[in-house]
Design a protein around this motif. Structure first.
Motif, PDB file in Angstrom:
ATOM      1  N   ALA A  50       0.835  -1.207   0.000  1.00  0.00           N
ATOM      2  CA  ALA A  50       0.000   0.000   0.000  1.00  0.00           C
ATOM      3  C   ALA A  50       0.870   1.258   0.000  1.00  0.00           C
ATOM      4  O   ALA A  50       0.598   2.206  -0.744  1.00  0.00           O
ATOM      5  N   ALA A  51       1.919   1.270   0.801  1.00  0.00           N
ATOM      6  CA  ALA A  51       2.808   2.438   0.869  1.00  0.00           C
ATOM      7  C   ALA A  51       3.518   2.678  -0.457  1.00  0.00           C
ATOM      8  O   ALA A  51       3.834   3.822  -0.796  1.00  0.00           O
ATOM      9  N   LEU A  52       3.763   1.623  -1.205  1.00  0.00           N
ATOM     10  CA  LEU A  52       4.471   1.730  -2.487  1.00  0.00           C
ATOM     11  C   LEU A  52       3.533   1.899  -3.671  1.00  0.00           C
ATOM     12  O   LEU A  52       3.980   2.076  -4.801  1.00  0.00           O
ATOM     13  N   GLY A  53       2.233   1.821  -3.433  1.00  0.00           N
ATOM     14  CA  GLY A  53       1.276   1.963  -4.524  1.00  0.00           C
ATOM     15  C   GLY A  53       1.111   0.705  -5.358  1.00  0.00           C
ATOM     16  O   GLY A  53       0.640   0.770  -6.497  1.00  0.00           O
ATOM     17  N   ILE A  54       1.511  -0.433  -4.817  1.00  0.00           N
ATOM     18  CA  ILE A  54       1.365  -1.703  -5.530  1.00  0.00           C
ATOM     19  C   ILE A  54      -0.074  -2.184  -5.351  1.00  0.00           C
ATOM     20  O   ILE A  54      -0.533  -2.364  -4.234  1.00  0.00           O
ATOM     21  N   GLY A  55      -0.767  -2.387  -6.447  1.00  0.00           N
ATOM     22  CA  GLY A  55      -2.178  -2.709  -6.376  1.00  0.00           C
ATOM     23  C   GLY A  55      -2.535  -4.158  -6.595  1.00  0.00           C
ATOM     24  O   GLY A  55      -3.698  -4.533  -6.456  1.00  0.00           O
ATOM     25  N   GLU A  56      -1.538  -4.987  -6.926  1.00  0.00           N
ATOM     26  CA  GLU A  56      -1.831  -6.394  -7.198  1.00  0.00           C
ATOM     27  C   GLU A  56      -0.663  -7.264  -6.761  1.00  0.00           C
ATOM     28  O   GLU A  56       0.492  -6.955  -7.040  1.00  0.00           O
ATOM     29  N   ALA A  57      -0.985  -8.354  -6.054  1.00  0.00           N
ATOM     30  CA  ALA A  57       0.062  -9.268  -5.582  1.00  0.00           C
ATOM     31  C   ALA A  57      -0.459 -10.696  -5.607  1.00  0.00           C
ATOM     32  O   ALA A  57      -1.640 -10.948  -5.361  1.00  0.00           O
TER      33      ALA A  57
END
Length: 160
Positions: free
Chosen positions: A67-74
């Motif tokens: 979330a802090a890095l703006g990653i929206g999919e894992a």
């Protein structure tokens, strides 16, 4: 002797193209990204919505750093239900190969009830080893770095 012992792997894709693979234990590969991004303040990704990760284990701590890095999919090989709940809160799409209720680790316990990103990051940061901050290369090994902005920032951070 190097503290790298958990061969966890974090793989980053941009628009489906491999841009980076980092090996390391706990959340250290994600912390490397976070610090390379100036505590999440510098945009490492030209289009954050195109960034996805493949991670070995995904718990609450990993989701906070995504979330802090703006990653929206894992996608994780092992994902906790606690992480899934956290991912929903932050709008992160999370898929998995194996699902467990909890990773039953200190990090997930530490983050129990935490939904605020800054509060969660602050709590996680208390678990960072001082030696990681002074020499992250002892904790994270770059397995593959392409020539994108993010890879360059990570390479610089690991060698600083």
């Amino acid at each position: 002797m190097s503290p790298i012992r958990d061969n966890g792997m974090l793989t980053i894709f941009e628009a489906g193209r491999l841009v980076m693979r980092l090996s390391g234990g706990w959340l250290y590969p994600l912390w490397t990204l976070y610090f390379a991004a100036g505590h999440g303040n510098l945009p490492l990704f030209s289009k954050p919505e195109t960034i996805s990760v493949l991670d070995t284990k995904i718990g609450r701590g990993a989701v906070l750093l995504y979330a802090a890095l703006g990653i929206g999919e894992a996608h994780g090989k092992l994902v906790s239900a606690l992480a899934q709940k956290q991912a929903l809160h932050f709008g992160i799409r999370l898929t998995y190969e194996e699902h467990v209720e909890s990773l039953e680790c200190m990090t997930e316990s530490l983050l129990e009830g935490v939904t605020d990103l800054n509060e969660g990051l602050s709590a996680l940061e208390t678990r960072l080893r001082e030696s990681f901050l002074s020499n992250p290369r002892d904790y994270v090994e770059p397995v593959y770095l392409d020539n994108t902005k993010i890879s360059s920032a990570v390479g610089t951070y690991l060698h600083s």
